[in-house]
Design a protein around this motif. Structure first.
Motif, PDB file in Angstrom:
ATOM      1  N   ALA A  49       0.733  -1.118   0.206  1.00  0.00           N
ATOM      2  CA  ALA A  49      -0.057  -0.119   0.179  1.00  0.00           C
ATOM      3  C   ALA A  49       0.872   1.189  -0.156  1.00  0.00           C
ATOM      4  N   MET A  50       2.101   1.345   0.947  1.00  0.00           N
ATOM      5  CA  MET A  50       2.985   2.170   0.775  1.00  0.00           C
ATOM      6  C   MET A  50       3.619   2.611  -0.624  1.00  0.00           C
ATOM      7  N   LEU A  51       3.950   1.417  -1.152  1.00  0.00           N
ATOM      8  CA  LEU A  51       4.344   1.769  -2.719  1.00  0.00           C
ATOM      9  C   LEU A  51       3.455   2.231  -3.598  1.00  0.00           C
ATOM     10  N   THR A  52       2.310   1.962  -3.588  1.00  0.00           N
ATOM     11  CA  THR A  52       1.503   2.561  -4.742  1.00  0.00           C
ATOM     12  C   THR A  52       0.366   3.515  -4.039  1.00  0.00           C
ATOM     13  N   ALA A  53       0.397   3.834  -2.924  1.00  0.00           N
ATOM     14  CA  ALA A  53      -0.303   4.821  -2.259  1.00  0.00           C
ATOM     15  C   ALA A  53      -1.938   4.443  -2.366  1.00  0.00           C
ATOM     16  N   ARG A  54      -2.251   3.275  -2.461  1.00  0.00           N
ATOM     17  CA  ARG A  54      -3.606   2.751  -2.483  1.00  0.00           C
ATOM     18  C   ARG A  54      -3.936   2.133  -1.400  1.00  0.00           C
ATOM     19  N   TYR A  55      -5.030   2.001  -0.672  1.00  0.00           N
ATOM     20  CA  TYR A  55      -5.570   1.100   0.321  1.00  0.00           C
ATOM     21  C   TYR A  55      -5.417  -0.271  -0.245  1.00  0.00           C
ATOM     22  N   PRO A  56      -5.211  -1.295   0.869  1.00  0.00           N
ATOM     23  CA  PRO A  56      -5.016  -2.778   0.395  1.00  0.00           C
ATOM     24  C   PRO A  56      -6.171  -3.213  -0.497  1.00  0.00           C
ATOM     25  N   HIS A  57      -7.305  -3.013   0.112  1.00  0.00           N
ATOM     26  CA  HIS A  57      -8.426  -3.599  -0.869  1.00  0.00           C
ATOM     27  C   HIS A  57      -8.673  -2.850  -2.283  1.00  0.00           C
ATOM     28  N   ARG A  58      -7.966  -1.663  -2.501  1.00  0.00           N
ATOM     29  CA  ARG A  58      -8.018  -1.294  -3.726  1.00  0.00           C
ATOM     30  C   ARG A  58      -6.751  -2.013  -4.842  1.00  0.00           C
ATOM     31  N   GLN A  59      -6.218  -2.587  -4.125  1.00  0.00           N
ATOM     32  CA  GLN A  59      -4.853  -3.316  -5.008  1.00  0.00           C
ATOM     33  C   GLN A  59      -5.149  -4.892  -4.490  1.00  0.00           C
ATOM     34  N   GLU A  60      -5.969  -5.195  -3.852  1.00  0.00           N
ATOM     35  CA  GLU A  60      -6.225  -6.640  -3.289  1.00  0.00           C
ATOM     36  C   GLU A  60      -4.912  -7.507  -2.920  1.00  0.00           C
ATOM     37  N   THR A  61      -4.132  -6.473  -1.872  1.00  0.00           N
ATOM     38  CA  THR A  61      -2.971  -7.437  -1.160  1.00  0.00           C
ATOM     39  C   THR A  61      -3.299  -7.180   0.383  1.00  0.00           C
ATOM     40  N   TRP A  62      -3.812  -8.227   0.584  1.00  0.00           N
ATOM     41  CA  TRP A  62      -4.277  -8.292   1.965  1.00  0.00           C
ATOM     42  C   TRP A  62      -3.287  -9.351   3.025  1.00  0.00           C
ATOM     43  N   THR A  63      -2.935 -10.175   2.342  1.00  0.00           N
ATOM     44  CA  THR A  63      -2.125 -11.220   3.148  1.00  0.00           C
ATOM     45  C   THR A  63      -0.739 -11.175   2.862  1.00  0.00           C
ATOM     46  N   ASN A  64      -0.051 -11.979   3.439  1.00  0.00           N
ATOM     47  CA  ASN A  64       1.719 -11.985   3.320  1.00  0.00           C
ATOM     48  C   ASN A  64       2.014 -12.834   1.805  1.00  0.00           C
ATOM     49  N   ASP A  65       0.875 -13.652   1.361  1.00  0.00           N
ATOM     50  CA  ASP A  65       1.036 -14.278   0.092  1.00  0.00           C
ATOM     51  C   ASP A  65       0.562 -13.530  -0.769  1.00  0.00           C
ATOM     52  N   ASP A  66       0.274 -12.486  -0.652  1.00  0.00           N
ATOM     53  CA  ASP A  66      -0.578 -11.730  -1.886  1.00  0.00           C
ATOM     54  C   ASP A  66       0.504 -11.265  -2.664  1.00  0.00           C
ATOM     55  N   ILE A  67       0.206 -11.086  -4.079  1.00  0.00           N
ATOM     56  CA  ILE A  67       1.272 -10.685  -5.366  1.00  0.00           C
ATOM     57  C   ILE A  67       0.943  -9.281  -5.536  1.00  0.00           C
ATOM     58  N   LEU A  68       1.580  -8.333  -5.417  1.00  0.00           N
ATOM     59  CA  LEU A  68       1.311  -6.961  -5.939  1.00  0.00           C
ATOM     60  C   LEU A  68       1.083  -6.895  -7.640  1.00  0.00           C
ATOM     61  N   PRO A  69       0.244  -6.705  -8.208  1.00  0.00           N
ATOM     62  CA  PRO A  69       0.305  -6.783  -9.766  1.00  0.00           C
ATOM     63  C   PRO A  69       1.475  -5.672 -10.255  1.00  0.00           C
ATOM     64  N   SER A  70       2.019  -5.944 -11.306  1.00  0.00           N
ATOM     65  CA  SER A  70       3.000  -5.238 -11.724  1.00  0.00           C
ATOM     66  C   SER A  70       2.568  -4.093 -12.570  1.00  0.00           C
ATOM     67  N   HIS A  71       1.367  -4.200 -12.919  1.00  0.00           N
ATOM     68  CA  HIS A  71       0.670  -2.959 -13.990  1.00  0.00           C
ATOM     69  C   HIS A  71       0.410  -1.798 -13.067  1.00  0.00           C
ATOM     70  N   LEU A  72       0.439  -1.937 -11.580  1.00  0.00           N
ATOM     71  CA  LEU A  72       0.078  -0.871 -10.920  1.00  0.00           C
ATOM     72  C   LEU A  72       1.555  -0.054 -10.670  1.00  0.00           C
ATOM     73  N   PRO A  73       1.280   1.183 -10.930  1.00  0.00           N
ATOM     74  CA  PRO A  73       2.459   2.419 -10.861  1.00  0.00           C
ATOM     75  C   PRO A  73       2.685   2.389  -9.420  1.00  0.00           C
ATOM     76  N   CYS A  74       3.927   2.735  -8.988  1.00  0.00           N
ATOM     77  CA  CYS A  74       4.531   2.811  -7.379  1.00  0.00           C
ATOM     78  C   CYS A  74       5.199   3.991  -7.409  1.00  0.00           C
ATOM     79  N   PHE A  75       5.651   4.533  -6.338  1.00  0.00           N
ATOM     80  CA  PHE A  75       6.131   5.860  -6.258  1.00  0.00           C
ATOM     81  C   PHE A  75       7.707   5.800  -6.834  1.00  0.00           C
TER      82      PHE A  75
END
Length: 504
Positions: A59-85
């Motif tokens: 969430a810090m990388l993308t500045a989006r809430y977890p539910h808006r990028q669906e990364t909730w657990t320590n097994d979730d993979i952040l989609p690479s198409h989401l821009p990060c800081f």
């Protein structure tokens, strides 16, 4: 107009805001962090977007809430198409570097960074086996063994941070040698003071006998919140031995001291190389640690010990020195602030807000509202046998904790900073409960989250099976041996009998 600054982001793991000299702790020894605070602005109310590692960091990388990028657990993979800081900073002309901790899973181990050094201690892929922790097995996880296996010794987490610090020092020397005219951004990701609660003997000895017991006792079962009662029972927290508790707390203070020493090395090198001129330095952590307060440990809750994190900004000549801010901010705002300071394009679809104007001027208008969420499936080895959807809102002095399927909690942190008096059932505050609950549920649907978690688990099961079969290479990885973990015998242990720190 100030030219674009260099940006040094020092990002630790599981550092509760209150365990630092600049946050008023009389026992903690954090001279390097304290010097940053003396030269800059300290935020007293910074919150994590999630009280668990990967969701908070992504969430810090993308500045989006977890539910808006669906990364909730320590097994979730952040989609690479989401821009990060780092993507935004690159577009502003920066070269970005990362040394150490990221805690991202999947093939993308950069998420916009130009270079990465050292890497995480854990595999890049879910499903690949982890290396055992040897004498500290279980000590790095939210299980009761982490409380028993504590004290003096050595953890690979500290060794990883030592490697990270060396890499960061080398990167600064390379930046100086390059002599380029572009500003740099470097993130240094530390593991400390994350459990294992094990510190090297000389550090442990500095705090032995000086750390107090938890100030807040565990409530009686009938007075506890239903979810927290289930969590305590599942984690065997009612059975924690006071001697184990004190060892953990002592080691945590020692680990914080060691973290501060490494930060000091980096800041010293920055100055020696003359790279501290026009450099914005930020210190923060991904979440806190309960450390036995209320009989709770690790993170996973919305109490301030778990969700509130340190945040300090130092930028001499631009930001005032030795000032504090009471405004409510979060880690999403940290990303937005770095981009703002760099003059980069704002991240699209961002929930982050730059607090740079607030850092410059305490009277600057600001919306004092932050959110944090904790959603979990049953797939983690330490997870309890239920799907969890929980969310917190803090609005001004008020904090409401929503637990799907369980009662909400309501606290007034001005009158009740220790969050001891739940006002949710007080009819005087019925309208406030209704309004804040509605704000939490706006765009956040627990049943939809459950559906997505279950759907994702089916996808992840195949990815884990594939990773187990094919053993894909790690892109960036710091390797260690289980034997590098060590737990020293406790004074007074009876010969021939296992001490409580080594039992499981």
């Amino acid at each position: 107009m100030t030219s674009a600054p260099n940006i040094l982001f020092l990002f630790s793991d599981q550092h509760s805001a209150r365990i630092a000299g600049c946050y008023g702790d009389p026992v903690a020894k954090t001279p390097s962090i304290d010097r940053l605070a003396a030269s800059g602005v300290t935020f007293d109310n910074c919150y994590t977007p999630s009280p668990i590692c990967t969701p908070a960091r992504m969430a810090m990388l993308t500045a989006r809430y977890p539910h808006r990028q669906e990364t909730w657990t320590n097994d979730d993979i952040l989609p690479s198409h989401l821009p990060c800081f780092p993507h935004a900073l690159a577009l502003a002309g920066y070269r970005t570097r990362l040394a150490g901790r990221l805690h991202a899973l999947g093939p993308d181990q950069l998420h916009g960074y130009d270079q990465r050094f050292v890497g995480d201690h854990s595999p890049n892929w879910p499903g690949r086996p982890r290396i055992g922790m040897g004498a500290l097995e279980g000590g790095n996880s939210p299980v009761s063994a982490s409380i028993r296996r504590s004290g003096a010794g050595m953890s690979v987490y500290q060794l990883l941070d030592q490697s990270t610090t060396e890499a960061a020092l080398g990167a600064l020397e390379a930046i100086k040698a390059d002599g380029g005219d572009r500003p740099f951004q470097m993130t240094v990701g530390f593991m400390l003071p994350h459990a294992p609660y094990v510190a090297q003997p000389e550090d442990y000895a500095m705090f032995d006998g000086k750390v107090s017991a938890p100030a807040l006792s565990a409530p009686e079962a009938e007075d506890d919140h239903p979810f927290l009662c289930r969590w305590r029972k599942d984690r065997e927290l009612p059975a924690v031995d006071p001697a184990d508790e004190m060892r953990c707390r002592t080691a945590y203070y020692a680990l914080t001291w060691r973290l501060d020493r490494m930060i000091g090395e980096i800041l010293t090198k920055l100055g020696e190389l003359g790279l501290d001129e026009n450099t914005l330095i930020i210190y923060a952590s991904d979440h806190g640690d309960q450390l036995g307060e209320r009989g709770l440990w690790w993170k996973h809750t919305f109490y301030d010990q778990s969700t509130k994190v340190p945040l300090i900004l130092s930028w001499p000549g631009v930001l005032p020195g030795g000032e504090r801010r009471s405004q409510l901010v979060d880690l999403l705002d940290v990303s937005a602030t770095m981009i703002d300071a760099a003059g980069g394009p704002p991240l699209p679809n961002s929930n982050g807000r730059s607090f740079l104007p607030v850092a410059k001027d305490a009277e600057c208008p600001w919306d004092d509202t932050v959110f944090s969420e904790y959603c979990m499936d049953t797939g983690q080895p330490w997870a309890i046998e239920e799907y969890i959807a929980q969310r917190m809102i803090r609005e001004g002095d008020w904090k409401l904790n929503y637990y799907h399927g369980d009662p909400v909690q309501l606290f007034n942190l001005r009158d009740d900073p220790d969050e001891l008096t739940d006002l949710a059932c007080d009819p005087t505050h019925a309208d406030r409960v209704t309004r804040l609950t509605a704000r939490i549920l706006e765009g956040w649907d627990p049943e939809e989250i459950f559906r997505k978690l279950k759907q994702r688990n089916a996808d992840m099961a195949m990815i884990k099976a594939w990773a187990k079969l094919r053993q894909p290479d790690d892109v960036v990885r710091w390797h260690f041996e289980p034997e590098q973990n060590r737990l020293d015998p406790m004074p007074g242990a009876v010969a021939g009998q296992p001490d409580t720190a080594a039992e499981i």
